[in-house]
Design a protein around this motif. Structure first.
Motif, mmCIF file in Angstrom:
data_model
loop_
_atom_site.group_PDB
_atom_site.id
_atom_site.type_symbol
_atom_site.label_atom_id
_atom_site.label_comp_id
_atom_site.label_asym_id
_atom_site.label_seq_id
_atom_site.Cartn_x
_atom_site.Cartn_y
_atom_site.Cartn_z
ATOM 1 N N HIS A 82 0.817 -1.218 0.000
ATOM 2 C CA HIS A 82 0.000 0.000 0.000
ATOM 3 C C HIS A 82 0.847 1.263 0.000
ATOM 4 C CE1 HIS A 82 -4.042 -1.781 1.666
ATOM 5 N NE2 HIS A 82 -3.629 -2.377 0.571
ATOM 6 N N TYR A 83 1.798 1.290 0.942
ATOM 7 C CA TYR A 83 2.519 2.554 1.149
ATOM 8 C C TYR A 83 3.319 3.012 -0.067
ATOM 9 C CZ TYR A 83 6.027 5.861 2.702
ATOM 10 O OH TYR A 83 6.852 6.945 2.786
ATOM 11 N N PRO A 84 4.219 2.174 -0.632
ATOM 12 C CA PRO A 84 5.034 2.694 -1.743
ATOM 13 C C PRO A 84 4.188 3.115 -2.941
ATOM 14 C CG PRO A 84 5.424 0.332 -1.391
ATOM 15 C CD PRO A 84 4.621 0.817 -0.230
ATOM 16 N N LEU A 85 3.134 2.398 -3.214
ATOM 17 C CA LEU A 85 2.294 2.755 -4.365
ATOM 18 C C LEU A 85 1.532 4.052 -4.104
ATOM 19 C CD1 LEU A 85 0.985 -0.759 -5.461
ATOM 20 C CD2 LEU A 85 2.464 0.786 -6.783
ATOM 21 N N ALA A 86 0.972 4.186 -2.896
ATOM 22 C CA ALA A 86 0.213 5.404 -2.588
ATOM 23 C C ALA A 86 1.128 6.620 -2.592
ATOM 24 C CB ALA A 86 -0.481 5.259 -1.229
ATOM 25 N N ARG A 87 2.320 6.454 -2.063
ATOM 26 C CA ARG A 87 3.271 7.565 -2.049
ATOM 27 C C ARG A 87 3.611 7.991 -3.477
ATOM 28 N NH1 ARG A 87 8.967 6.175 0.251
ATOM 29 N NH2 ARG A 87 8.954 5.088 -1.753
ATOM 30 N N ALA A 88 3.884 7.007 -4.331
ATOM 31 C CA ALA A 88 4.242 7.319 -5.722
ATOM 32 C C ALA A 88 3.080 8.012 -6.431
ATOM 33 C CB ALA A 88 4.641 6.050 -6.456
ATOM 34 N N ALA A 89 1.866 7.566 -6.157
ATOM 35 C CA ALA A 89 0.697 8.172 -6.816
ATOM 36 C C ALA A 89 0.522 9.621 -6.354
ATOM 37 C CB ALA A 89 -0.554 7.352 -6.506
ATOM 38 N N LEU A 90 0.649 9.845 -5.045
ATOM 39 C CA LEU A 90 0.526 11.223 -4.534
ATOM 40 C C LEU A 90 1.635 12.101 -5.113
ATOM 41 C CD1 LEU A 90 -0.296 10.444 -0.777
ATOM 42 C CD2 LEU A 90 -1.861 11.495 -2.430
ATOM 43 N N ASP A 91 2.826 11.559 -5.167
ATOM 44 C CA ASP A 91 3.953 12.340 -5.696
ATOM 45 C C ASP A 91 3.774 12.651 -7.175
ATOM 46 O OD1 ASP A 91 4.999 12.337 -3.199
ATOM 47 O OD2 ASP A 91 6.600 10.895 -3.596
ATOM 48 N N ALA A 92 2.990 11.815 -7.865
ATOM 49 C CA ALA A 92 2.692 12.080 -9.276
ATOM 50 C C ALA A 92 1.512 13.043 -9.414
ATOM 51 C CB ALA A 92 2.401 10.769 -10.000
ATOM 52 N N GLY A 93 0.982 13.517 -8.264
ATOM 53 C CA GLY A 93 -0.099 14.506 -8.314
ATOM 54 C C GLY A 93 -1.480 13.903 -8.466
ATOM 55 N N LEU A 94 -1.624 12.631 -8.091
ATOM 56 C CA LEU A 94 -2.925 11.971 -8.237
ATOM 57 C C LEU A 94 -3.652 11.900 -6.898
ATOM 58 C CD1 LEU A 94 -1.858 8.947 -10.484
ATOM 59 C CD2 LEU A 94 -2.823 11.150 -11.205
ATOM 60 N N HIS A 95 -4.986 12.000 -6.970
ATOM 61 C CA HIS A 95 -5.803 11.698 -5.803
ATOM 62 C C HIS A 95 -5.748 10.194 -5.564
ATOM 63 C CE1 HIS A 95 -7.368 15.754 -5.989
ATOM 64 N NE2 HIS A 95 -7.680 15.576 -7.266
ATOM 65 N N VAL A 96 -5.853 9.794 -4.281
ATOM 66 C CA VAL A 96 -5.656 8.376 -3.969
ATOM 67 C C VAL A 96 -6.782 7.829 -3.096
ATOM 68 C CG1 VAL A 96 -4.198 6.727 -2.719
ATOM 69 C CG2 VAL A 96 -3.145 8.435 -4.225
ATOM 70 N N PHE A 97 -7.316 6.710 -3.555
ATOM 71 C CA PHE A 97 -8.143 5.849 -2.718
ATOM 72 C C PHE A 97 -7.265 4.664 -2.362
ATOM 73 C CE2 PHE A 97 -10.401 1.938 -2.152
ATOM 74 C CZ PHE A 97 -11.539 2.251 -1.433
ATOM 75 N N LEU A 98 -7.108 4.415 -1.065
ATOM 76 C CA LEU A 98 -6.233 3.343 -0.615
ATOM 77 C C LEU A 98 -7.053 2.352 0.204
ATOM 78 C CD1 LEU A 98 -3.343 2.286 -0.448
ATOM 79 C CD2 LEU A 98 -2.917 3.916 1.403
ATOM 80 N N GLU A 99 -6.931 1.081 -0.144
ATOM 81 C CA GLU A 99 -7.672 0.072 0.616
ATOM 82 C C GLU A 99 -7.207 0.030 2.072
ATOM 83 O OE1 GLU A 99 -10.091 -1.745 0.942
ATOM 84 O OE2 GLU A 99 -11.021 -1.461 -1.011
ATOM 85 N N LYS A 100 -8.056 -0.530 2.919
ATOM 86 C CA LYS A 100 -7.678 -0.741 4.318
ATOM 87 C C LYS A 100 -6.847 -2.014 4.409
ATOM 88 C CE LYS A 100 -9.571 -3.968 5.727
ATOM 89 N NZ LYS A 100 -9.735 -5.417 5.363
ATOM 90 N N PRO A 101 -5.963 -2.145 5.366
ATOM 91 C CA PRO A 101 -5.463 -1.081 6.231
ATOM 92 C C PRO A 101 -4.598 -0.125 5.413
ATOM 93 C CG PRO A 101 -4.118 -3.042 6.511
ATOM 94 C CD PRO A 101 -5.220 -3.413 5.566
ATOM 95 N N MET A 102 -4.666 1.128 5.768
ATOM 96 C CA MET A 102 -3.992 2.162 4.983
ATOM 97 C C MET A 102 -2.531 1.794 4.697
ATOM 98 S SD MET A 102 -3.998 6.064 6.214
ATOM 99 C CE MET A 102 -3.105 7.365 5.393
ATOM 100 N N THR A 103 -1.796 1.462 5.760
ATOM 101 C CA THR A 103 -0.416 0.973 5.628
ATOM 102 C C THR A 103 -0.193 0.002 6.784
ATOM 103 O OG1 THR A 103 0.460 2.694 7.073
ATOM 104 C CG2 THR A 103 0.447 3.189 4.709
ATOM 105 N N LEU A 104 0.982 -0.586 6.837
ATOM 106 C CA LEU A 104 1.315 -1.441 7.983
ATOM 107 C C LEU A 104 1.985 -0.630 9.092
ATOM 108 C CD1 LEU A 104 2.558 -4.683 6.191
ATOM 109 C CD2 LEU A 104 0.277 -4.141 7.060
#
Lengths: 356, 356
Positions: A82-104
């Protein structure tokens, strides 16, 4: 944004939950465009893309993020990713829906919160229960302070998960529809991928909701856990304290069998009244000290677990049409709670959580 | 059979004295109370032939075969010990004692003198409790993994020393509780834990036959001298883990919630003692849902403890649904919980203070 009324959304991870819920939900919604799919498994990706008629696919999600094809992404991959992908998406300027649990790790969850805030991006978490009327009524109850000062919370989450922890998801083919794809056996059985068992996978639902509706942060967690012969926890017994001094318990078991009832409840006791939320029944019973009572019952056609709602809610959030019903701050607190619970169970001592 | 009662307070005059008068196998032979006016009212209403200011005088008179001990918590031990030492069978109200060492001393004395010792855990005398006990004896739930407990009740005013707040709830006959019985920790031993959690955990200890190995508790007192809300997690010998949430903050007319749920490797059992329901669901797909017990003596058999001691002594029954061993294990559990709350760490049974 070129597509304000119809945000372009990419789905990362074409596993069972995505293709059962998120993908069909977006395809059936005129307020969103499903623009692309990504998955590291090329065979699964091709099968799903062909089944749903999605043209653009990516084996590498980061290529999707920088493709300019999407305004936001839904990330539904094994927990540890979850974390590395969500971080990369945010850094690319994208809004993010992240499944639960958000991260470990809670540090990772807070890092995502900060990145989203800094970039002015939406970040929402896959807590489906929060999309129900009962949960929203409960949230309003706390927002308005109707229960007074919160004294105690009692939670139970007994659910049908054990076969997942055993790496035998097909045992549940009778309860879940795995027609296109079931979970990979290791997604919930390998602690490195899942982060744990009943706490990482299930308590996150219950405590996610408690921390969302109350707006409080956990401050101290003491957990007893049992794995049996599994590699992850099957039953958990947790006592905790919240900011403001409320105390709570959370009991959870993954041992319920297909065909048996789920027990998913949170009960809130305040200085001015109490509320009983039965998640599995979609009901909320409120009893106030002034004698007022209120009951939220499930309406005809209403789902206790509206699994199609989060994807559409994400599109509405991006388009500015709707609220964030599963915001990142309580979700990050939930990660901190679960992380503290695992540390407590391992050390045999209560674990303090820095309130944030 | 001659039965005496020590303590002519609200619970005695509401339950034990009328139950003994109505029991054709029992003869209410003596009452003792240190308050002469209260003693006179009880004697006049229930017709005991002998009245004493002090339990020692009652025992010395040799007029009882069994004695009911229904005095404030802190006085339980001394009266029960003196009775057993005098060769008299005993019903001791819950909590059996405040200190675990004292409770185990009563167990030892009763065994040594071959006397019956029954603890006033009223719920344990119901037909549902008997069936629940069978479920553990037969092993039909498999290995016990997890226990979840909730006990919310209408008690707060008692902890505040306001003894008239619940007049409509209890049909006090001759007496209400004394102001300090539940509000002064030196007399009550504590609040919600000592007075209410004891009911729920009394049931758990009796049904499972277990003792707590480790207990952790968060307790909230607010502005009281005793605990009002408790959140406890624990581990039993045998390995099961559990949670117990409890609050005394409910107000008149709010539904009390008194539920225990037991999850085993072969099934689970749902016990709602307040609403008189019991369900057993086994993993082989079979279930047993018992008919709801009607309100009143079937659900809350207030005459159970006195009827049982009489029948045990007369040899008319040989099972004791509220045995002293489980009562002592419950006192021990609460002692660990109070120490844990005071010291902010889990307390293991081995670390408890030695018996004096």
């Amino acid at each position: 944004m070129s597509t304000q009324g119809r945000p372009r959304i990419g789905v990362v991870g074409t596993g069972w939950w995505s293709i059962e819920h998120h993908v069909p939900s977006l395809l059936g919604y005129e307020g969103a465009e499903l623009a692309a799919l990504a998955d590291t498994n090329p065979e699964k990706l091709a099968r799903v893309a062909s089944h749903f008629g999605v043209e653009r696919t990516f084996a590498d999600a980061e290529e999707l993020f920088v493709s300019g094809l999407v305004d936001g992404v839904m990330i539904a991959v094994p927990h540890a990713h979850h974390y590395p992908l969500a971080r990369a998406a945010l850094d690319a300027g994208l809004h993010v829906f992240l499944e639960k649990p958000m991260t470990l790790a809670s540090a990772d969850a807070w890092d995502l919160v900060e990145r989203a805030e800094r970039a002015g991006l939406q970040l929402t978490v896959g807590y489906t229960f929060q999309y129900t009327r009962a949960a929203q009524r409960l949230k309003r109850l706390f927002d308005e302070g109707t229960l007074g000062e919160l004294l105690a919370v009692s939670g139970i989450f007994a659910s049908i998960v054990e076969a997942y922890y055993r790496g035998r998801p097909d045992d549940y083919a009778s309860v879940f529809d795995f027609s296109l794809a079931g979970p990979d056996p290791q997604t919930y059985s390998d602690p490195k991928l899942a982060g744990g068992g009943q706490a990482a996978t299930q308590i996150t639902h219950a405590m996610g909701l408690v921390l969302y509706v109350t707006g409080l942060a956990p401050t101290k967690v003491m957990a007893f856990m049992r794995n049996g012969e599994l590699e992850v926890d099957l039953v958990d017994a947790i006592a905790y304290e919240l900011s403001g001094g409320a105390v709570g318990t959370m009991a959870a078991a993954g041992t319920i069998r297909p065909g048996q009832d789920l027990h998913e409840e949170a009960r809130y006791f305040g200085s001015e009244g109490n509320a009983v939320h039965r998640l599995a029944e979609g009901t909320l019973e409120i009893a106030l000290d002034d004698g007022t009572t209120e009951r939220v019952a499930l309406e005809e056609g209403e789902s206790v677990y509206p699994a199609e709602a989060p994807a559409r809610g994400f599109a509405d959030l991006i388009a500015g049409r709707g609220p964030n019903l599963a915001p990142a701050v309580p979700a990050a607190r939930t990660v901190a709670f679960v992380e503290a619970a695992y540390r407590s169970a391992a050390s045999g001592q209560p674990v303090a959580v820095e309130p944030r | 059979m001659r039965v005496g009662v020590v303590g002519a307070g609200w619970w005695s005059t509401l339950s034990h004295l009328p139950a003994l008068v109505a029991n054709e196998r029992a003869e209410l032979s003596a009452v003792a109370d240190r308050d002469p006016a209260r003693l006179a009212r009880a004697v006049a209403a229930h017709g005991a032939p002998r009245a004493f200011a002090d339990h020692r005088e009652l025992l010395a008179a040799g007029v009882v075969d069994a004695l009911v001990v229904a005095v404030p918590h802190a006085a339980h031990f001394e009266v029960a010990r003196d009775a057993l030492a005098a060769g008299v069978h005993v019903v001791v109200e819950k909590p059996m004692t405040i200190r675990a060492a004292d409770a185990w001393e009563l167990v030892r004395l009763a065994r040594e003198r071959r006397l019956h010792l029954v603890v006033g855990y009223t719920y344990q005398f119901s037909s549902h409790a008997r069936r629940a006990k069978q479920a553990f004896e037969s092993g039909e739930l498999g290995e016990l993994l997890l226990v979840s407990g909730l006990f919310s009740s209408i008690v707060e005013a008692f902890y505040r020393g306001d003894t008239s707040a619940y007049d409509e709830l209890f049909d006090f006959q001759l007496e209400g509780p004394q102001r300090d019985t539940y509000s002064d920790p030196a007399i009550s031993g504590g609040g919600q834990g000592t007075t209410q959690v004891t009911h729920a955990m009394g049931m758990v200890h009796w049904l499972t036959g277990a003792r707590a190995d480790e207990v952790f508790a968060h307790m909230a007192q607010r502005d009281l001298a005793v605990d009002l809300a408790d959140a406890i997690s624990y581990r039993l010998d045998g390995g099961a883990i559990g949670t117990m949430a409890s609050t005394g903050s409910l107000r008149l007319r709010q539904p009390e919630q008194q539920e225990l749920r037991y999850y085993g490797s072969e099934g689970f059992m749902l016990q709602d003692i307040r609403n008189g329901t019991l369900e057993i669901h086994r993993n082989d797909g079979t279930s047993e849902v018992l008919p709801q017990l009607p309100k009143g003596p079937e659900r809350y058999p207030a005459a159970g403890p006195t009827a049982t001691i009489v029948d045990l002594v007369l040899g008319l029954r040989d099972d004791n649904p509220a045995p002293a061993e489980a009562g002592a294990a419950t006192v021990e559990f609460l002692e660990l919980a109070y120490r844990s709350a005071a010291e902010h760490r889990p307390i293991t049974r081995g670390a408890a203070p030695p018996a004096r």
